[in-house]
Design an enzyme around this catalytic site. Sequence first.
Site, short mmCIF file in Angstrom:
data_model
loop_
_atom_site.label_atom_id
_atom_site.label_comp_id
_atom_site.label_asym_id
_atom_site.label_seq_id
_atom_site.Cartn_x
_atom_site.Cartn_y
_atom_site.Cartn_z
N ARG A 65 0.83 -1.21 0.00
CA ARG A 65 0.00 0.00 0.00
C ARG A 65 0.86 1.26 0.00
NH1 ARG A 65 -3.02 1.36 4.20
NH2 ARG A 65 -4.37 2.61 2.89
N LYS A 111 2.69 -6.64 12.11
CA LYS A 111 2.03 -6.95 10.83
C LYS A 111 2.17 -8.43 10.48
CE LYS A 111 1.02 -5.20 6.44
NZ LYS A 111 0.54 -3.97 5.88
N ARG A 163 -1.51 3.70 18.75
CA ARG A 163 -0.64 3.14 19.77
C ARG A 163 -1.30 1.90 20.32
NH1 ARG A 163 -0.06 8.24 22.59
NH2 ARG A 163 1.36 9.47 21.36
C1 BTN Z 1 0.30 -3.86 2.28
O1 BTN Z 1 1.07 -2.92 2.06
O2 BTN Z 1 -0.03 -4.17 3.43
C2 BTN Z 1 -0.27 -4.67 1.15
C3 BTN Z 1 0.64 -5.79 0.78
C4 BTN Z 1 0.13 -6.64 -0.36
C5 BTN Z 1 1.18 -7.62 -0.81
C6 BTN Z 1 0.64 -8.61 -1.79
S1 BTN Z 1 1.75 -9.96 -2.06
C7 BTN Z 1 0.74 -10.53 -3.36
C8 BTN Z 1 0.30 -9.30 -4.14
N1 BTN Z 1 1.26 -8.92 -5.13
C9 BTN Z 1 1.79 -7.73 -4.87
O3 BTN Z 1 2.66 -7.17 -5.57
N2 BTN Z 1 1.29 -7.23 -3.74
C10 BTN Z 1 0.28 -8.11 -3.17
#
Ligand code: BTN
Length: 264
Positions: free
Chosen positions: A65, A130, A263
């Site tokens: 994101r 995360k 937080r």
């Molecule tokens: C985030 O930033 O939290 C979202 C992450 C999303 C990652 C996934 S991995 C599979 C798919 N391909 C990508 O390039 N991104 C998503």
Amino acid sequence: MINNLKHIEPLDRKQILTELPMASRHCLAGLEILERVDSTNHYALAQHLAPFACLAEYQTAGRGRQGRQWVSPYGSGLCLSLKQHYSTLNESLAGLNIALAVTVTRILHDLGITKVGLKWPNDILWQGKKLAGLLLEKRGNDVVIGIGLNVKMPAVETISQAWVDLYTIFEEHGLKKISRNTLASLLIAQCLDTLIRYPQIGLVSFLKDWHNFDLSYGQQVTLKFPQANSITGIACGIDEHGALLLQVGQHRQHYNYGEVSLRL
Ligand code: BTN
């Protein structure tokens, strides 16, 4: 970035297909397992089939994101993208994003990870760290949802935020470990179901679980915008379109984008 390959359960298309419920198997137009790709989202968006699913052992340019990179060493997580085509896209994509985040979180909760929670719009956290994230992208009437889930990660220094993987949580709670391929089948089946049914069912049936998983509710949070400004308020859940509700002074405001920091 190479993980210790001895401990990796390779992705196996046949096993994933066998473990899919018949209904998902029948409606899926394509399933590909890639050894290495730039981004599974990018790959899925370029395909002509839908519904289409692809998984990769390794992404060279995994997208996160807010223009961030998604880092997942070879074989250490699930990098999954699912594409669906909609004849019209009337429903808000913000709502679909939330519905899919709830779908993935329900799966993890049902595996026994009771402390899993959501940070708007689709960060999946465990004890403030995360565990997974979702990235929804759209091209015309095609929507791709990308899911990145940490399964068994080596030490990675290039991830800027605190993170955790599934197997660490399983160990900590004495839970039975699930195979990567079984988990991939579960994610495909249930996210596909949400993608297909969403135009009919909308966000309503996901709101209660959003509330149950919402880590920000009632807390003071700061919402940071890409332009580097921010606003602080009390998080009051989401509206019927999936927008974040913030109580700022006397006003309850609706936000469709931004990065929540809280937080824990
Ligand atoms: C985030 O930033 O939290 C979202 C992450 C999303 C990652 C996934 S991995 C599979 C798919 N391909 C990508 O390039 N991104 C998503």
